[in-house]
Motif scaffolding. Structure first.
Motif, short mmCIF file in Angstrom:
data_model
loop_
_atom_site.label_atom_id
_atom_site.label_comp_id
_atom_site.label_asym_id
_atom_site.label_seq_id
_atom_site.Cartn_x
_atom_site.Cartn_y
_atom_site.Cartn_z
N PHE A 3 -3.33 -2.81 14.94
CA PHE A 3 -3.06 -2.14 13.67
C PHE A 3 -3.44 -0.68 13.86
O PHE A 3 -4.60 -0.33 13.79
CB PHE A 3 -3.91 -2.81 12.59
CG PHE A 3 -3.60 -2.40 11.17
CD1 PHE A 3 -2.60 -1.50 10.86
CD2 PHE A 3 -4.33 -2.97 10.13
CE1 PHE A 3 -2.33 -1.15 9.55
CE2 PHE A 3 -4.06 -2.64 8.81
CZ PHE A 3 -3.06 -1.73 8.51
N GLU A 4 -2.44 0.15 14.15
CA GLU A 4 -2.71 1.58 14.35
C GLU A 4 -2.54 2.30 13.02
O GLU A 4 -1.46 2.27 12.45
CB GLU A 4 -1.72 2.18 15.37
CG GLU A 4 -1.69 1.49 16.71
CD GLU A 4 -2.89 1.85 17.57
OE1 GLU A 4 -3.68 2.73 17.15
OE2 GLU A 4 -3.05 1.24 18.64
N TYR A 5 -3.61 2.96 12.56
CA TYR A 5 -3.48 3.69 11.31
C TYR A 5 -2.75 5.01 11.57
O TYR A 5 -3.17 5.79 12.42
CB TYR A 5 -4.85 4.01 10.70
CG TYR A 5 -5.73 2.80 10.44
CD1 TYR A 5 -5.19 1.52 10.37
CD2 TYR A 5 -7.08 2.94 10.25
CE1 TYR A 5 -5.99 0.42 10.14
CE2 TYR A 5 -7.91 1.84 10.02
CZ TYR A 5 -7.35 0.58 9.97
OH TYR A 5 -8.14 -0.51 9.74
N ALA A 6 -1.66 5.22 10.85
CA ALA A 6 -0.96 6.49 10.99
C ALA A 6 -1.84 7.61 10.41
O ALA A 6 -2.68 7.35 9.56
CB ALA A 6 0.36 6.43 10.22
N ASN A 327 -9.06 8.62 7.12
CA ASN A 327 -9.61 7.46 7.82
C ASN A 327 -10.65 7.83 8.87
O ASN A 327 -11.10 6.97 9.62
CB ASN A 327 -8.48 6.67 8.48
CG ASN A 327 -7.56 6.06 7.44
OD1 ASN A 327 -8.01 5.65 6.38
ND2 ASN A 327 -6.27 6.04 7.74
N ARG B 49 -9.73 3.13 3.12
CA ARG B 49 -8.82 3.48 4.21
C ARG B 49 -7.44 3.80 3.64
O ARG B 49 -6.98 3.14 2.70
CB ARG B 49 -8.68 2.33 5.20
CG ARG B 49 -9.94 2.05 6.01
CD ARG B 49 -10.13 3.09 7.09
NE ARG B 49 -11.14 2.71 8.06
CZ ARG B 49 -12.11 3.52 8.46
NH1 ARG B 49 -12.24 4.72 7.95
NH2 ARG B 49 -12.96 3.13 9.39
N SER B 50 -6.82 4.81 4.22
CA SER B 50 -5.54 5.26 3.70
C SER B 50 -4.45 4.87 4.70
O SER B 50 -4.38 5.42 5.80
CB SER B 50 -5.61 6.78 3.53
OG SER B 50 -4.41 7.26 3.03
N ILE B 51 -3.64 3.89 4.32
CA ILE B 51 -2.63 3.37 5.24
C ILE B 51 -1.26 3.90 4.82
O ILE B 51 -0.76 3.58 3.74
CB ILE B 51 -2.65 1.82 5.24
CG1 ILE B 51 -4.04 1.32 5.59
CG2 ILE B 51 -1.60 1.26 6.20
CD1 ILE B 51 -4.60 1.82 6.91
N LYS B 52 -0.69 4.74 5.67
CA LYS B 52 0.53 5.46 5.31
C LYS B 52 1.65 5.23 6.32
O LYS B 52 1.41 4.79 7.44
CB LYS B 52 0.24 6.97 5.27
CG LYS B 52 -0.85 7.36 4.30
CD LYS B 52 -0.36 7.31 2.87
CE LYS B 52 -1.43 7.82 1.93
NZ LYS B 52 -1.27 7.27 0.58
N THR B 53 2.82 5.60 5.92
CA THR B 53 4.05 5.66 6.74
C THR B 53 4.24 4.47 7.68
O THR B 53 4.35 3.34 7.23
CB THR B 53 4.10 7.00 7.54
OG1 THR B 53 2.94 7.09 8.38
CG2 THR B 53 4.12 8.18 6.60
N THR B 54 4.21 4.72 8.99
CA THR B 54 4.51 3.66 9.94
C THR B 54 3.50 2.52 9.86
O THR B 54 3.84 1.34 9.99
CB THR B 54 4.52 4.21 11.38
OG1 THR B 54 3.29 4.93 11.57
CG2 THR B 54 5.68 5.13 11.62
N ALA B 55 2.24 2.90 9.64
CA ALA B 55 1.19 1.88 9.54
C ALA B 55 1.43 1.00 8.32
O ALA B 55 1.24 -0.22 8.36
CB ALA B 55 -0.18 2.53 9.48
N ALA B 59 2.20 -2.96 8.16
CA ALA B 59 1.28 -3.81 7.40
C ALA B 59 2.01 -4.62 6.34
O ALA B 59 1.70 -5.79 6.11
CB ALA B 59 0.19 -2.95 6.77
N ILE B 269 -3.01 -4.81 1.78
CA ILE B 269 -3.27 -3.92 2.91
C ILE B 269 -4.78 -3.73 3.10
O ILE B 269 -5.28 -3.66 4.21
CB ILE B 269 -2.53 -2.58 2.72
CG1 ILE B 269 -1.02 -2.84 2.84
CG2 ILE B 269 -2.98 -1.55 3.74
CD1 ILE B 269 -0.16 -1.63 2.53
N VAL B 273 -6.90 -4.34 6.53
CA VAL B 273 -7.86 -3.39 7.11
C VAL B 273 -9.19 -4.10 7.37
O VAL B 273 -9.82 -3.93 8.42
CB VAL B 273 -8.07 -2.19 6.16
CG1 VAL B 273 -9.30 -1.38 6.57
CG2 VAL B 273 -6.83 -1.29 6.16
#
Lengths: 477, 321
Positions: A3-6, A327, B49-55, B59, B269, B273
């Motif tokens: 799980f790579e955080y962008a 993050n 945690r801020s999960i954006k765009t591709t992530a 997810a 999400i 995480v």
């Protein structure tokens, strides 16, 4: 599957950094008398952010005179309830502009936005709200029926929590009726200058708050100024000693909040997963640039192997990098100078036989960075167990019995803070009583609140900041 | 914590600590405690945690594949279950690229309908059993319940533990019941519902997790969804720590399923995480982590199409089943 955080960067567009800043004296920005300036850089990129004035002796004279006049004519005689209105107003503006302040703090200091957003700035506002409440109740604070302000306070603050340290200094001083001349740290002047704009916005009377940027010489001129009634300093023990010497024999009152080498003591019966979080928070919070950091881990030998395995596993999940990424857990080291100091001490740690382990995290190419590091097989005789590193470096020592934990924890010239991790309540009370530290946290670490006094024993300084106790430093009684 | 000789597997370890009621009790009470303030704080920090765009894209798709689409109502009918199955197999009729859900979760009486409807697809059929949700019936009735579900073709069985026995300290009884249910499951996967909302403390959540793992559960699941609070982030954090530690000690990997109260994609999400930074990415797979939910799926679909198109479609563009 990984799980790579962008990247999730907080936008910089909310802050407006001017190319050059003057000094804030008597309610307005003025150029330094001799025109000297310095640069402040973004430690994450090494880019120059702005030119900032360097205050000389003439500027200190001007600022102290402005503060004196404001003290005598406006702020000193003003009823406490009126002073409170200004402090409440400042607190509300800080809340309204919290995001801007957080972004600017992270840019200038290098700390992760998660911390500046969730810890620093909310605490700054909380301090102003808290002391605003005291301004009209000073007669009930336990310092006599009619305690009086001291006059002009000269305040010098460090770079690790720039705006928070400003709040710790300015809020109680103003609530008690003093006026201030404050010097922010050389490497982190920008939020103090934004705070000066907030003072203007709040219509704070001219001269009540004066901000002089500069380096050590500016600080020295301020501390040694003959018309300063009170000196408050947070920073290194070395500079604290110089200040103590320079004010000795004068009428000035002084409070010093200096270094530390806190013991974080973990017993075998501790809640281990939470203890690991507490250790991480104790030493890697703010890149370890914390005077009360839990930099010495004292762990009961019977559980040390398991605890260290858990700690290292946890450290591999720390995200080091862009301070503005939401993050990021660990940001940039504040300056090249500090990075060099951390490197020197860790090299000494290795030479002296400590086993070094650093979290395997990629570091950016530019800027000042240091991987979260832990040293095992450290003893009381190692320099890394005695000297304050002020970086993300943990020294691990073991103990066998509670008595041994007490002896080792207290065996330091410092005494600012300590942590206790055990599920046994009676042991917490027994141990807290025996630790020579100004703050003792139980099953938590690095928790701050404006209602709670903070300060040290021995070489960690004297005087208390925060809470009712924090008022005493700014009142004559 | 008990140390294990190198090379010993889960079975040997379980046999050792569960040999007697006393040894089981000693083991469970010897587990490290959980500090509530610290656990809540950790979960809250990870929730920022801020999960954006591709992530986010990644997810959302993963979360859809992890949904156990659930209906557990007295009013459930074959028609309702068929609709649910259709949704699980093709959550977004407008987008063929949308992955299917992991499973449907129904009462035993509706397992035949579900099995028939999902046949040929990747969607599995899970059935609650053991007198869900209270579990307050004799063991023989629970075992019949399980046998009926398995005989009807359930791939997975979601059992409830006897909280009454657990809270009165009869760990051994709970243990033996789980063992018996596991045996009745045969090849079906066993998810053990701890009903954490009734356990009262995080220490109990940790103990119940270990108890269920030692007894042979394949998954540990937070809640029935019939008790409030149902799944929470801190409780799931503690269960993830438990499966992580259990695998380290025994080599056997156990899945985790938070169920109940997870309604938004944002929440889902946050759970992912939590999985990622607690148990690690080995658990980021529908085989090891599931969401027990119903309305969650539509929010996941809505966020998914928002990411793809840049705009939110109205709720009427997503099917209500």
């Amino acid at each position: 599957m990984a799980f790579e955080y962008a990247p999730a960067p907080e936008s910089r567009s909310i802050v407006d950094i001017r190319p050059a800043y003057g000094l804030f004296v008597n309610g307005e920005f003025v150029a330094p008398a001799d025109g000297e300036s310095m640069k402040t850089v973004d430690p994450a990129t090494e880019e120059v952010l702005a030119e900032v004035g360097v205050a000389g002796a003439a500027d200190v004279d001007r600022a102290v005179a402005a503060a004196r006049k404001a003290y005598q004519r406006v702020w000193g005689p003003m009823p406490g309830a009126e002073r409170a209105k200004y402090l409440y107003r400042i607190a509300r503006i800080i809340q309204e502009r919290a995001r801007e302040l957080a972004v600017l703090e992270s840019i200038d200091n290098g700390k992760p936005i998660r911390e500046s957003r969730d810890v620093d700035i909310p605490l700054v506002a909380a301090h102003f709200f808290y002391y605003a409440g005291w301004a009209d109740k000073l007669g009930h604070a336990g310092f006599g029926a009619n305690p009086q302000p001291l006059g002009v306070a000269g305040q010098v603050i460090p770079w690790n929590f720039p705006l928070l340290m400003l709040a710790w200094k300015i809020a109680p001083a103003l609530a008690a009726g003093n006026t201030v001349v404050l010097k922010p740290a050389e490497t982190t002047p920008l939020t103090a200058l934004l705070f000066a704009e907030i003072c203007q916005l709040a219509d704070l009377p001219a001269g009540v708050v004066n901000i002089l940027t500069g380096a050590g010489d500016t600080g020295r001129a301020l501390v040694e100024h003959g018309d300063v009634d009170k000196v408050a300093f947070t920073g290194s023990t070395e500079v604290g000693r110089q200040i103590a010497r320079s004010v000795a024999g004068t009428r000035k009152r002084v409070t010093l909040e200096l270094g530390g080498k806190a013991a974080n003591i973990v017993f075998a019966d501790a809640a281990l997963d939470q203890a690991v979080e507490g250790i991480v928070n104790g030493i890697f919070f703010n890149q370890g640039h914390v005077c009360c950091a839990g930099s010495r881990l004292l762990v009961e030998e019977s559980v040390s192997e398991e605890l260290l395995a858990r700690l290292k596993r946890r450290m591999t999940t720390l995200r080091v990098g862009d301070p503005l990424d939401k993050n990021t857990d660990v940001g940039a080291i504040n300056s090249a100078e500090q990075l060099a100091k951390i490197r020197t001490l860790t090299e000494i740690g290795e030479q002296e036989g400590g086993q070094r382990w650093s979290a395997p995290c990629p570091l950016p190419d530019r800027g000042f960075w240091f991987s979260p590091t832990v040293f095992t097989e450290v003893t009381q005789a190692h320099r890394i167990a005695r000297e304050e590193i002020f970086g993300p470096v943990l020294s691990v020592l073991t103990f066998r019995t509670p008595d041994e934990a007490v002896v080792k924890a207290n065996n330091t010239p410092y005494g600012l803070s300590a942590g206790i991790w055990t599920e046994k309540g009676s042991r917490i009370l027994w141990l807290a009583d025996k630790l020579r530290a100004g703050v003792v946290w139980a099953n938590t670490f690095n928790k701050f609140d404006p209602t709670s006094p903070f300060g040290g024993y021995q070489e960690s300084g004297y005087g208390r900041e925060g809470g009712r106790h924090g008022l005493e430093a700014y009142l004559a009684h | 914590m008990t140390t294990l000789p190198a090379g010993a597997g889960a079975a040997e370890f379980a046999a050792e600590v569960t040999a007697t009621a006393a040894s089981l009790r000693t083991f469970l009470h010897g587990l490290p405690g959980v500090d509530k303030v610290g656990a809540d704080q950790r979960a809250a920090t990870l929730a920022t945690r801020s999960i954006k765009t591709t992530a986010k894209q990644w997810a959302l798709d993963l979360a859809i594949r992890m949904v156990d689409l659930t209906t557990l109502e007295g009013a459930d009918t074959p028609g309702k279950v068929r609709a649910l199955c259709a949704k699980a197999m093709r959550p977004d009729p407008a987008d063929r690229g949308c992955p299917p859900a992991a499973a449907v979760c129904v009462y035993p009486a509706l397992v035949p309908t579900a099995v028939e409807t999902v046949r040929g697809s990747s969607v599995r059929v899970a059935s609650v059993a053991t007198a869900f949700p209270s579990g307050q019936v004799p063991l023989s009735v629970k075992l019949d319940d399980v046998a009926a579900a398995v005989a009807a073709g359930a791939d997975e069985v979601d059992m409830v533990i006897d909280r009454g026995a657990f809270l009165s300290g009869r760990y051994d009884e709970v243990f033996r019941q789980i063992v018996a249910v596991k045996e009745a499951c045969g090849a079906a996967h066993l998810k053990v519902i701890l009903e954490t909302g009734e356990l009262g403390t995080y220490d109990n959540v940790r103990r119940a997790s270990w108890l269920a793992m030692l007894a042979g559960g394949d998954f540990i699941k937070t809640s029935t969804g019939k008790v409030s609070p149902a799944a929470t982030l801190p409780v799931t954090l503690i269960m993830l720590e438990a499966v992580r530690d259990f695998r380290e000690l025994t080599g056997r990997q156990i899945g985790v399923k938070p169920a109940g109260g997870i309604r938004s994609a944002k929440d889902a999400i946050r759970y992912l995480v939590l999985v990622n930074e607690t148990a690690g990415d080995d658990w980021l797979d529908p085989a090891w982590f599931r969401f027990g939910a119903s309305s969650l799926l539509n929010d996941l679909l809505m966020q998914r199409s928002k990411l793809a198109t840049g705009r939110y479609a109205g709720p009427d563009y997503f099917t209500l089943d």
